[in-house]
Design a protein around this motif. Structure first.
Motif, PDB file in Angstrom:
ATOM      1  N   UNK A  31       0.831  -1.206   0.000  1.00 19.75           N
ATOM      2  CA  UNK A  31       0.000   0.000   0.000  1.00 19.75           C
ATOM      3  C   UNK A  31       0.865   1.255   0.000  1.00 19.75           C
ATOM      4  N   UNK A  32       2.012   1.192   0.635  1.00 18.78           N
ATOM      5  CA  UNK A  32       2.885   2.359   0.735  1.00 18.78           C
ATOM      6  C   UNK A  32       3.630   2.646  -0.568  1.00 18.78           C
ATOM      7  N   UNK A  33       3.368   1.851  -1.602  1.00 19.09           N
ATOM      8  CA  UNK A  33       3.887   2.175  -2.931  1.00 19.09           C
ATOM      9  C   UNK A  33       3.054   3.271  -3.605  1.00 19.09           C
ATOM     10  N   UNK A  34       1.896   3.609  -3.031  1.00 19.56           N
ATOM     11  CA  UNK A  34       1.096   4.699  -3.579  1.00 19.56           C
ATOM     12  C   UNK A  34       1.880   6.010  -3.515  1.00 19.56           C
ATOM     13  N   UNK A  35       1.654   6.891  -4.485  1.00 15.46           N
ATOM     14  CA  UNK A  35       2.373   8.177  -4.480  1.00 15.46           C
ATOM     15  C   UNK A  35       2.216   8.925  -3.156  1.00 15.46           C
ATOM     16  N   UNK A  36       3.345   9.365  -2.617  1.00 10.18           N
ATOM     17  CA  UNK A  36       3.345  10.130  -1.379  1.00 10.18           C
ATOM     18  C   UNK A  36       3.568   9.323  -0.125  1.00 10.18           C
ATOM     19  N   UNK A  37       3.515   7.989  -0.247  1.00  6.70           N
ATOM     20  CA  UNK A  37       3.666   7.132   0.942  1.00  6.70           C
ATOM     21  C   UNK A  37       5.014   6.407   0.979  1.00  6.70           C
ATOM     22  N   UNK A  38       5.905   6.711   0.058  1.00  9.34           N
ATOM     23  CA  UNK A  38       7.133   5.935  -0.093  1.00  9.34           C
ATOM     24  C   UNK A  38       8.048   5.938   1.110  1.00  9.34           C
ATOM     25  N   UNK A  39       7.996   6.983   1.928  1.00  7.05           N
ATOM     26  CA  UNK A  39       8.901   7.089   3.081  1.00  7.05           C
ATOM     27  C   UNK A  39       8.320   6.474   4.357  1.00  7.05           C
ATOM     28  N   UNK A  40       7.152   5.861   4.240  1.00  8.20           N
ATOM     29  CA  UNK A  40       6.487   5.339   5.435  1.00  8.20           C
ATOM     30  C   UNK A  40       6.872   3.866   5.618  1.00  8.20           C
ATOM     31  N   UNK A  41       7.924   3.644   6.367  1.00  8.11           N
ATOM     32  CA  UNK A  41       8.408   2.282   6.621  1.00  8.11           C
ATOM     33  C   UNK A  41       7.653   1.660   7.796  1.00  8.11           C
ATOM     34  N   UNK A  42       7.849   0.358   7.977  1.00  8.27           N
ATOM     35  CA  UNK A  42       7.208  -0.310   9.108  1.00  8.27           C
ATOM     36  C   UNK A  42       7.726   0.262  10.426  1.00  8.27           C
ATOM     37  N   UNK A  43       9.001   0.582  10.481  1.00 14.29           N
ATOM     38  CA  UNK A  43       9.538   1.167  11.713  1.00 14.29           C
ATOM     39  C   UNK A  43       8.841   2.472  12.053  1.00 14.29           C
ATOM     40  N   UNK A  44       8.582   3.276  11.032  1.00  9.39           N
ATOM     41  CA  UNK A  44       7.885   4.549  11.250  1.00  9.39           C
ATOM     42  C   UNK A  44       6.466   4.297  11.745  1.00  9.39           C
ATOM     43  N   UNK A  45       5.775   3.355  11.100  1.00  6.50           N
ATOM     44  CA  UNK A  45       4.402   3.049  11.492  1.00  6.50           C
ATOM     45  C   UNK A  45       4.344   2.544  12.929  1.00  6.50           C
ATOM     46  N   UNK A  46       5.229   1.644  13.288  1.00  9.09           N
ATOM     47  CA  UNK A  46       5.221   1.112  14.649  1.00  9.09           C
ATOM     48  C   UNK A  46       5.498   2.222  15.663  1.00  9.09           C
ATOM     49  N   UNK A  47       6.397   3.140  15.312  1.00  8.54           N
ATOM     50  CA  UNK A  47       6.688   4.250  16.227  1.00  8.54           C
ATOM     51  C   UNK A  47       5.467   5.161  16.377  1.00  8.54           C
ATOM     52  N   UNK A  48       4.779   5.446  15.278  1.00 10.77           N
ATOM     53  CA  UNK A  48       3.591   6.295  15.330  1.00 10.77           C
ATOM     54  C   UNK A  48       2.502   5.646  16.170  1.00 10.77           C
ATOM     55  N   UNK A 370     -10.815   2.130   4.515  1.00  7.50           N
ATOM     56  CA  UNK A 370      -9.868   3.247   4.521  1.00  7.50           C
ATOM     57  C   UNK A 370      -8.752   3.022   3.506  1.00  7.50           C
ATOM     58  N   UNK A 371      -8.358   1.776   3.306  1.00 10.99           N
ATOM     59  CA  UNK A 371      -7.359   1.455   2.290  1.00 10.99           C
ATOM     60  C   UNK A 371      -7.863   1.864   0.901  1.00 10.99           C
ATOM     61  N   UNK A 372      -9.127   1.551   0.618  1.00 10.84           N
ATOM     62  CA  UNK A 372      -9.705   1.949  -0.665  1.00 10.84           C
ATOM     63  C   UNK A 372      -9.787   3.461  -0.786  1.00 10.84           C
ATOM     64  N   UNK A 373     -10.074   4.143   0.322  1.00 10.59           N
ATOM     65  CA  UNK A 373     -10.119   5.606   0.303  1.00 10.59           C
ATOM     66  C   UNK A 373      -8.757   6.179  -0.076  1.00 10.59           C
ATOM     67  N   UNK A 374      -7.685   5.621   0.474  1.00  9.77           N
ATOM     68  CA  UNK A 374      -6.336   6.042   0.097  1.00  9.77           C
ATOM     69  C   UNK A 374      -6.096   5.836  -1.400  1.00  9.77           C
ATOM     70  N   UNK A 375      -6.471   4.674  -1.897  1.00 11.62           N
ATOM     71  CA  UNK A 375      -6.271   4.367  -3.314  1.00 11.62           C
ATOM     72  C   UNK A 375      -7.069   5.322  -4.186  1.00 11.62           C
ATOM     73  N   UNK A 376      -8.290   5.626  -3.783  1.00 10.35           N
ATOM     74  CA  UNK A 376      -9.148   6.514  -4.577  1.00 10.35           C
ATOM     75  C   UNK A 376      -8.566   7.917  -4.680  1.00 10.35           C
ATOM     76  N   UNK A 377      -7.743   8.307  -3.732  1.00 14.56           N
ATOM     77  CA  UNK A 377      -7.164   9.650  -3.726  1.00 14.56           C
ATOM     78  C   UNK A 377      -5.777   9.709  -4.345  1.00 14.56           C
TER      79      UNK A 377
END
Length: 545
Positions: A31-48, A370-377
């Motif tokens: 999912x993070x291959x979508x434009x704008x999400x490339x820098x969101x690694x699992x480490x970042x997500x777990x920290x958030x 919410x995943x589909x909402x991200x894709x739609x945008x």
């Protein structure tokens, strides 16, 4: 052994379940291959998520019960929020949480909606009345970012994204609830291009408070000579304080809080009567197109309300489970003890498992949508965006209605597990029942959601295949696996029943009474079918592990 002393509800963020849904069930790495999400690694997500958990449990949870007891106070037009809310809101802003999904151009962090779903689940499970404040600010941000003029977006969007200013939606009037075509608030054009807004709005969540330096009201009103009904509604931006040339709050606008409602729950958030007395406002978008502009952000907002229901269901389940382990009453089947923990009694286990199945399935449903909402945008392919947008439109009323329904159901089950002690105010279980009840009413009643699903999304737009075709194909494969047949077979049969029901309702679509009377049960069937499909997907991952 549990005693009858005053008990503060517990909550621990279910981070393990969150990560399972994100990465195992829904493939968040891809999912993070979508434009704008490339820098969101699992480490970042777990920290958030870990930081979200700490904010929810350490800052918000201790406020929930005291805020319910204290409530909000109105004196001389000023609403004072419960003790601790101002400090918690400062921490919210300092942590950058309001900006989580906002655009980088407005100072936002650009995270996926999927991550915001989990943040809001934790925040609302800890203290739902507090969670309304940033939720309304996010809604105002989305509306202005999408429909405001460049000048409006430049001034207001960054301040809403940061949370230093708050937002509030002013739609409802005493005579115009679900039927907004009946609203009477007027907007009279002024020589300088602004409008004088006059009217009274009711049931306005967080319409007045002391958490921010300014509040941005989005107001539905009618221009002189506007067409009757909803076709004549326009959307206006009305600040509590009119910004000066530097963007700082200036003179007080002609808007005031006339009263705060005495209500069943959510005592920590003020529900206001807001009076607009020639208040200065500015048109957002086109004249007479206000309702369309407001509804353009409704997918995200209605998913957010569904998350409120999910959050309370999770909180009630955790507290019911904890109590069931320590409360001893009666002998369980086959036991020789004087008294066993009530979790050993079959009916208590039934209630707890009902809560758990609904919560975990509901979370998967919300994140999938919410995943589909991200894709739609964000997807680069317009056709893929369109398909995702149709899926999101189909599932949004299901998420809003079903998750708030299960919020009430699970809160009631939690009281039942606690028995008489659950009915007592001191233990916090009855607060879940009171707080969650309104989620089935606001942002469009659940009956309206059901009509939207069946009448518009299914019968009019023909979107049902966006769910049934891929789900049926996957379930057909799963039903050939001996380890999954007991789940996949019934889920596939449920899809058949859903399609059969749809065909029957197509034949009777000319009778609005038939469609209207079937809509709520149809939505329930749809939701349970979707949960059956998602539970089969989760089971497939479990047996493959």
């Amino acid at each position: 052994m549990w005693s009858s002393a005053r008990s503060m509800p517990v909550y621990a963020a279910p981070l393990r379940e969150h990560l399972f849904c994100l990465y195992d069930l829904l493939g968040f790495d891809a999912h993070c291959a979508l434009p704008g999400f490339g820098d969101i690694s699992r480490d970042v997500v777990e920290a958030v998520l870990e930081q979200s958990s700490r904010f929810a449990t350490q800052t918000l949870l201790p406020l929930n019960r005291p805020a319910d007891e204290q409530g909000c106070r109105l004196a001389e037009g000023v609403v004072t929020t419960p003790e601790g809310f101002k400090s918690a809101y400062r921490k919210l802003v300092e942590g950058g949480w309001p900006a989580l999904t906002c655009a980088a151009a407005h100072g936002g962090q650009g995270f996926p909606h999927m991550i915001n779903v989990l943040f809001e689940e934790m925040m609302n499970a800890a203290c739902l009345s507090f969670g309304l404040f940033p939720g309304l600010g996010r809604g105002a941000y989305v509306a202005i970012a999408r429909h405001g003029s460049p000048e409006q977006a430049a001034l207001y969007a960054p301040r809403l994204a940061s949370g230093v200013w708050a937002g509030s939606m002013c739609l409802t009037e005493a005579q115009a609830g679900t039927d907004l075509g009946l609203l009477r608030t007027q907007a009279v054009p002024q020589r300088d291009g602004s409008y004088a807004i006059t009217g009274t709005k009711t049931f306005i969540s967080c319409g007045e408070h002391d958490l921010t330096a300014n509040i941005v009201y989005l107001v539905l009103a009618k221009l002189p000579g506007a067409p009757a009904g909803t076709r004549g509604i326009s959307l206006f931006l009305v600040p509590k304080f009119i910004p000066d040339s530097l963007g700082n709050p200036g003179p007080r606008n002609g808007v005031s809080c006339g009263a705060i409602e005495r209500k069943m729950g959510l005592h920590g958030s003020p529900t206001c009567v807001m009076n607009f007395d020639g208040a200065t406002g500015w048109l957002m978008g086109e004249a007479h197109k206000g309702l369309a502009a407001m509804f353009s952000m409704m997918n995200a907002e209605r998913i957010a309300v569904g998350i409120q229901g999910l959050a309370i269901a999770e909180a009630s389940y955790q507290n019911a489970l904890a109590y069931a382990h320590v409360r001893h009453q009666g002998r369980a089947p086959g036991s020789e003890a004087v008294a066993d923990p009530i979790i050993r009694h079959p009916d208590v286990r039934r209630m707890l498992m009902t809560q758990r199945v609904l919560v975990e399935g509901g979370r998967a449903l919300a994140l999938w949508t919410a995943q589909a909402l991200d894709v739609s945008e964000r997807h680069a392919d317009p056709q893929v965006r369109q398909q995702a947008d149709e899926f999101t439109a189909l599932m949004t009323p299901v998420v809003k209605a079903f998750l708030t329904d299960i919020g009430s159901e699970c809160a009631s089950l939690g009281v039942q597990v606690w028995g008489g002690h659950g009915y007592m105010r001191d233990n916090g279980m009855e607060q879940f029942v009171r707080d969650v009840r309104v989620t089935q009413i606001y942002e469009g009643t659940n009956g309206v959601q059901a009509l939207d699903l069946l009448g518009r999304k299914v019968l009019q737009l023909g979107l049902l295949d966006r769910f049934t075709v891929p789900a049926a194909a996957e379930l057909a494969v799963a039903s050939t696996d001996d380890r999954l047949r007991h789940l996949a077979g019934p889920a596939l049969s449920a899809i058949g029943l859903l399609k059969e029901s749809t065909s029957l309702l197509h034949l009777r679509a000319s009778d609005p009474a038939e469609v209207g009377s079937a809509a709520s049960e149809y939505l329930r069937l749809f939701a349970l079918t979707a949960l059956g499909y998602l539970w089969t997907r989760m089971a497939r991952l479990a047996v493959a592990a």
